[in-house]
Enzyme design. Structure first.
Site, PDB file in Angstrom:
ATOM      1  N   LEU A 116       0.726  -1.257  -0.402  1.00 19.97           N
ATOM      2  CA  LEU A 116      -0.177  -0.293   0.090  1.00 19.97           C
ATOM      3  C   LEU A 116       0.872   1.594   0.301  1.00 19.97           C
ATOM      4  O   LEU A 116       2.343   1.095   0.312  1.00 19.97           O
ATOM      5  CB  LEU A 116      -0.936   0.102   1.515  1.00 19.97           C
ATOM      6  CG  LEU A 116      -1.875  -0.884   1.361  1.00 19.97           C
ATOM      7  CD1 LEU A 116      -3.094  -1.220   2.525  1.00 19.97           C
ATOM      8  CD2 LEU A 116      -3.065  -1.053   0.273  1.00 19.97           C
ATOM      9  N   ASP A 117       0.783   2.182  -0.657  1.00 22.87           N
ATOM     10  CA  ASP A 117       0.989   3.478  -0.726  1.00 22.87           C
ATOM     11  C   ASP A 117       1.623   4.373   0.995  1.00 22.87           C
ATOM     12  O   ASP A 117       0.754   3.632   1.736  1.00 22.87           O
ATOM     13  CB  ASP A 117       0.733   4.788  -0.878  1.00 22.87           C
ATOM     14  CG  ASP A 117       0.241   4.768  -2.629  1.00 22.87           C
ATOM     15  OD1 ASP A 117       0.172   3.587  -3.102  1.00 22.87           O
ATOM     16  OD2 ASP A 117      -0.371   5.062  -3.652  1.00 22.87           O
ATOM     17  N   GLN A 118       2.443   4.765   1.468  1.00 21.10           N
ATOM     18  CA  GLN A 118       3.056   4.967   2.490  1.00 21.10           C
ATOM     19  C   GLN A 118       1.323   5.885   3.394  1.00 21.10           C
ATOM     20  O   GLN A 118       1.338   5.299   4.256  1.00 21.10           O
ATOM     21  CB  GLN A 118       3.570   5.786   2.800  1.00 21.10           C
ATOM     22  CG  GLN A 118       4.181   5.929   3.930  1.00 21.10           C
ATOM     23  CD  GLN A 118       5.470   6.856   3.981  1.00 21.10           C
ATOM     24  OE1 GLN A 118       5.988   7.505   2.441  1.00 21.10           O
ATOM     25  NE2 GLN A 118       6.186   7.310   5.134  1.00 21.10           N
TER      26      GLN A 118
END
Length: 539
Positions: free
Chosen positions: A378-380
């Site tokens: 997942l994106d940060q």
């Protein structure tokens, strides 16, 4: 000196705070309305700070501070330290520009009411009337056709058939001419609405630009000292953190005020403490008179700078500057894999620098023997469910499930705008190939020539406060896929709220990305079981 994030107040701080409480009781009984109002404001809930410092002669001094500002008194009140930067002078730059932005807000509201709304209403009224006339003519044509069809079934001569054909052609031509006339009559209203919309957009863009410039001015002029005699402004301090942009109110808490005041006086800080005064706010668990650590969100980067040059006990753990406010949480585990709830602000896998990651957190927890591998990422800035596997075989199996789209992923997001007014279908699929922008990483771009296929199914579920709630079902897993598919004009044209890369943050710069990995469903081949996991949406 004590660590402001990990301490028990020493007796000098506690004694100083008791004296401050006594002073507040005296001010309550004051004949001066300003004193009484000051205490009343504090009683609504404020953090009060105490700093013990010594001068070059070893004489001890006590400094007091309140967080933020107090009503009309602003940053100043007798007996409390001055602000780090007083930007609230009545005729100063900030107040002048703030007043100008307020006037712009009023002008925008008036224009929307007096110009834009009437133009939009006129256009919609005329268009509605035009649509009605077209519908009525089409209904007339339909009934006429039914009559002709009935006559054909009964039998007609060649002359009658030719007349029917001419009648059908005439009715179609009349419909075309009607549409053309109505479009011409609608055109002035459409032009007027287009001009009003363009002017409104221009006004809003100027307001946004002026607000951003004022914010940048504030951050640049907000300079903070450290014990080495060095200074940095807020922009410089936060540029070295994952946040990049200072949050609202940074530098206005008790600890930065107290340290700045001590440095300006040439005093050496010895001990510091912050206490809650008054009622708790917004559901916070605060007790009147109890001490609390400095806030991490605003103060950790600031105090990391300001405390340099001092001996801190226990030492300030600077590695935590890159950590999120919350830790990951394991919600399910078996011998093949675990499911983790990732908070926004933490990486999925290790990256550059010292920022923490879910993979490192899991590896530290389970040790090297479990061979922790992240099955996906997942994106940060995205929160929600992540799957990690233990060992090579489960990893390959899980990777295969993702590759063959046998894991159903559901994300929840808020998009900036009303999808209905934009004419976006309630449900559908987005197919936009993506590739990295090599000149501006980590941004991605739509690339029909060299991009990798990216597919996303979606369903809108509602509209609230100018935002559209949506369910995303990504069929592929490209970097920033949902963010680009939402924001691109070739996709939905509505960026995800809080998106720092692809959107306009209507919530303000510090608001998190409104994207959450809500649900995962799959059948795991090794044990044949069907799994379904859900994570509550945190926004």
């Amino acid at each position: 000196m004590n660590n402001p994030f990990d301490y028990t107040p020493d007796e000098k701080c506690n004694e100083a705070f008791r004296k401050l409480l006594d002073r507040m009781e005296t001010l309550k009984r004051s004949d001066n309305p300003e004193d009484v109002n000051f205490v009343r404001e504090l009683e609504t809930g404020k953090m009060l700070g105490v700093l013990i410092a010594t001068d070059d002669c070893g004489i001890s001094h006590t400094l007091y501070a309140f967080s933020g500002q107090i009503g009309e008194e602003g940053f100043h009140y007798n007996g409390f330290v001055e602000p780090v930067f007083d930007y609230l002078q009545p005729d100063g730059y900030f107040k002048t520009k703030e007043a100008d932005i307020s006037r712009q807000n009023i002008a925008i509201s008036l224009f929307e009411k007096d110009q834009y709304a009437p133009a939009k209403n006129d256009y919609e009224r005329i268009k509605g009337e035009s649509d009605t006339k077209i519908s009525e003519h089409r209904e007339k044509c339909r009934l006429s056709k039914m009559e002709r069809d009935s006559k054909r079934e009964s039998g007609v001569t060649d002359e009658e058939l030719a007349a029917m054909i001419r009648q059908s052609q005439f009715e179609k031509a009349e419909l075309h001419r009607l549409k053309k006339r109505l479009a011409a009559s609608l055109e002035p209203y459409a032009d007027n609405l287009k001009k009003a919309q363009a002017h409104l957009n221009s006004m809003k863009e100027k307001r946004r630009s002026d607000s951003e410039a004022l914010q940048n001015w504030l951050f640049t002029n907000f300079r903070l000292l450290n014990a080495l005699g060095e200074s940095k402004n807020l922009s410089e301090i936060f540029a070295e953190t994952p946040m990049k942009i200072p949050p609202s109110g940074a530098g206005e808490c008790c600890a930065p005020k107290l340290l700045q005041a001590a440095y300006l006086r040439g005093w050496n800080p010895v001990s510091i403490a912050e206490y809650w005064y008054g009622k708790p706010k917004d559901g916070e668990l605060r007790i009147h008179g109890e001490h609390y650590p400095a806030c991490r969100g605003k103060c950790l980067p600031v105090l990391d700078w300001m405390l340099q040059g001092l001996s801190i006990e226990p030492s300030l753990d600077r590695s935590c500057l890159s950590e999120p406010l919350f830790s990951p949480e394991i919600i399910y585990e078996n011998k093949w894999f675990c499911v983790v709830e990732k908070p926004a602000g933490i990486l999925s896998v290790p990256g550059k620098g010292t920022a923490g990651s879910v993979q490192q957190w899991l590896s530290d927890k389970y040790g090297p023997d479990r061979d922790v591998r992240m099955a996906h990422r997942l994106d940060q800035d995205t929160s929600g469910l992540l799957i990690a596997t233990f060992g090579q075989l489960p990893y390959k199996v899980m990777q295969s499930l993702f590759a063959t789209r046998e894991i159903k992923k559901t994300y929840v997001a808020d998009l900036q705008g009303d999808y209905k007014s934009q004419g976006i279908p309630h449900t559908g699929q987005i197919s936009l190939p993506l590739s990295p922008d090599l000149l501006d990483r980590p941004r991605q771009r739509v690339d029909f020539d060299n991009g990798k296929d990216a597919l996303t199914d979606y369903t809108f579920t509602g509209i609230s406060e100018g935002c559209s709630r949506i369910l995303f079902h990504p069929l592929t897993g490209r970097t920033h896929q949902l963010r680009v598919h939402a924001a691109s004009e070739s996709g939905l044209g509505l960026p995800i709220a809080g998106d720092r890369l692809y959107g306009k943050n209507i919530y303000g710069r510090q608001q998190r990305l409104h994207l959450h990995a809500h649900k995962l469903e799959f059948t795991f081949p090794i044990d044949g079981r069907h799994y379904s996991f859900e994570s509550p949406v945190p926004f």
